[in-house]
Design an enzyme around this catalytic site. Structure first.
Site, PDB file in Angstrom:
ATOM      1  N   THR A 163       0.878  -1.177   0.000  1.00 49.23           N
ATOM      2  CA  THR A 163       0.000   0.000   0.000  1.00 49.23           C
ATOM      3  C   THR A 163       0.910   1.220   0.000  1.00 49.23           C
ATOM      4  OG1 THR A 163      -1.757  -1.082   1.258  1.00 49.23           O
ATOM      5  CG2 THR A 163      -1.651   1.310   1.418  1.00 49.23           C
ATOM      6  N   VAL A 206     -13.529  -4.006   0.561  1.00 52.79           N
ATOM      7  CA  VAL A 206     -12.900  -2.704   0.742  1.00 52.79           C
ATOM      8  C   VAL A 206     -12.195  -2.724   2.097  1.00 52.79           C
ATOM      9  CG1 VAL A 206     -13.258  -0.216   0.969  1.00 52.79           C
ATOM     10  CG2 VAL A 206     -14.631  -1.531  -0.660  1.00 52.79           C
TER      11      VAL A 206
END
Length: 316
Positions: A166, A195
């Site tokens: 990320t 999500v």
């Protein structure tokens, strides 16, 4: 106020053969973001610029290079937040966009909403004239290999989640405004429509001029449980330094829910921290025209920005 930018390329395990690429990627992103700040750009411009740079870099799990869901497709999440007025924009489960962070900023600036998802985000991107990138173009050989491995009956996808990059950035500009941005491809072989923390305000990132800004990385579900980014800012509001606030929050996440991760933080006086409870996290920062960067705990290289820019143009 002297501008500061801090970036991360994800917490976890970074395989030896990828270390150089990850180091070079975060350094490039930090230099780009700092360049925007030095030219009088806002903290928002700087974090968007830095994150876009890493979305375009296949070493990281964001934009091009994102991991694949159970169906073998890329679905990405991103958030951006302005510490001046607490405005924020986010997108989740978006496909066929090379820079989700750009779309997140458009959500913040061009709509009354804060989060658009999947098909709605896609329609909005079209309305905003954002070019569509064929899904195939965002898929790297590495992501496809990993996806295939995880489909094998005796595979352990958890093992492969360890080196998930990320990406994120936090900054403070010359006017004292802070901002954060975070972008990810999520978890490998995740359920369609999953999500994680990234798109959730307070979890994947948070920015408030009254205290500072944070961007997080790590196990998304754990980060959401403790609302990690906001927790760090809360600790700073109680008088903790960025480093102590980050360590305290990461320690709480580990002891309370068994989650590991990493964070980058800047406070409203320009002090910064890059901390992690995982084995590694690629990070870089520029402050006072000095670049600092590292991957391992305790590792910190320093060089003047001018020298870094020279070696950058010669190919790191």
């Amino acid at each position: 106020m002297k501008p500061v930018i801090v970036v991360h390329g994800g917490a976890g395990r970074i395989f030896k053969e990828r270390e150089e690429g990850c180091r070079a990627g975060v350094v490039r992103a930090a230099l780009r973001g700092y360049g925007a700040l030095k030219e009088g750009g806002s903290a928002l411009d700087a974090v968007e610029e830095a994150v876009r740079s890493m979305e375009d870099d296949p070493h990281f799990n964001a934009g091009c290079g994102s991991v694949l869901n159970e169906k073998g497709e890329v679905e990405m999440d991103a958030i951006i937040m302005d510490g001046k007025n607490l405005d924020s924009g986010a997108v989740s489960a978006v496909k066929c966009i090379s820079n989700p962070i750009k779309l997140a900023r458009l959500v913040m600036e061009k709509t009354k909403h804060m989060l658009l998802t999947d098909h709605g985000a896609h329609l909005f991107a079209q309305a905003m004239g954002l070019p569509e990138t064929p899904g195939e173009k965002l898929i790297t050989e590495r992501s496809r290999e990993r996806w295939k491995k995880n489909l094998e009956p005796d595979s352990n996808p958890e093992e492969f989640q360890k080196d998930l990059g990320t990406v994120g950035a936090v900054a403070i500009d010359s006017e004292g405004n802070v901002a954060c941005a975070t972008s990810t491809g999520g978890l490998s072989n995740k359920l369609i429509g999953r999500v994680g923390d990234t798109a959730c305000i307070g979890s994947g990132g948070y920015a408030d001029n009254r205290s500072g800004a944070a961007s997080t990385t790590g196990h998304g579900e754990s980060i959401m449980k403790v609302v990690l980014a906001r927790l760090i800012l809360y600790h700073m509001e109680q008088g903790m330094s960025p480093e102590m606030a980050a360590d305290t929050a990461l320690d709480y996440m580990k002891t309370r829910v068994g989650g590991l991760g990493g964070v980058i933080v800047v406070n409203n006086s320009g002090e910064w921290a890059a901390r992690f409870s995982t084995k590694q996290m690629s990070w870089a920062t520029v402050k006072d025209d000095q670049l600092h960067y590292g991957i391992y705990a305790g590792e910190r290289h320093t060089k003047p920005v001018d020298e870094a820019l020279r070696s950058e143009s010669e190919g790191f």
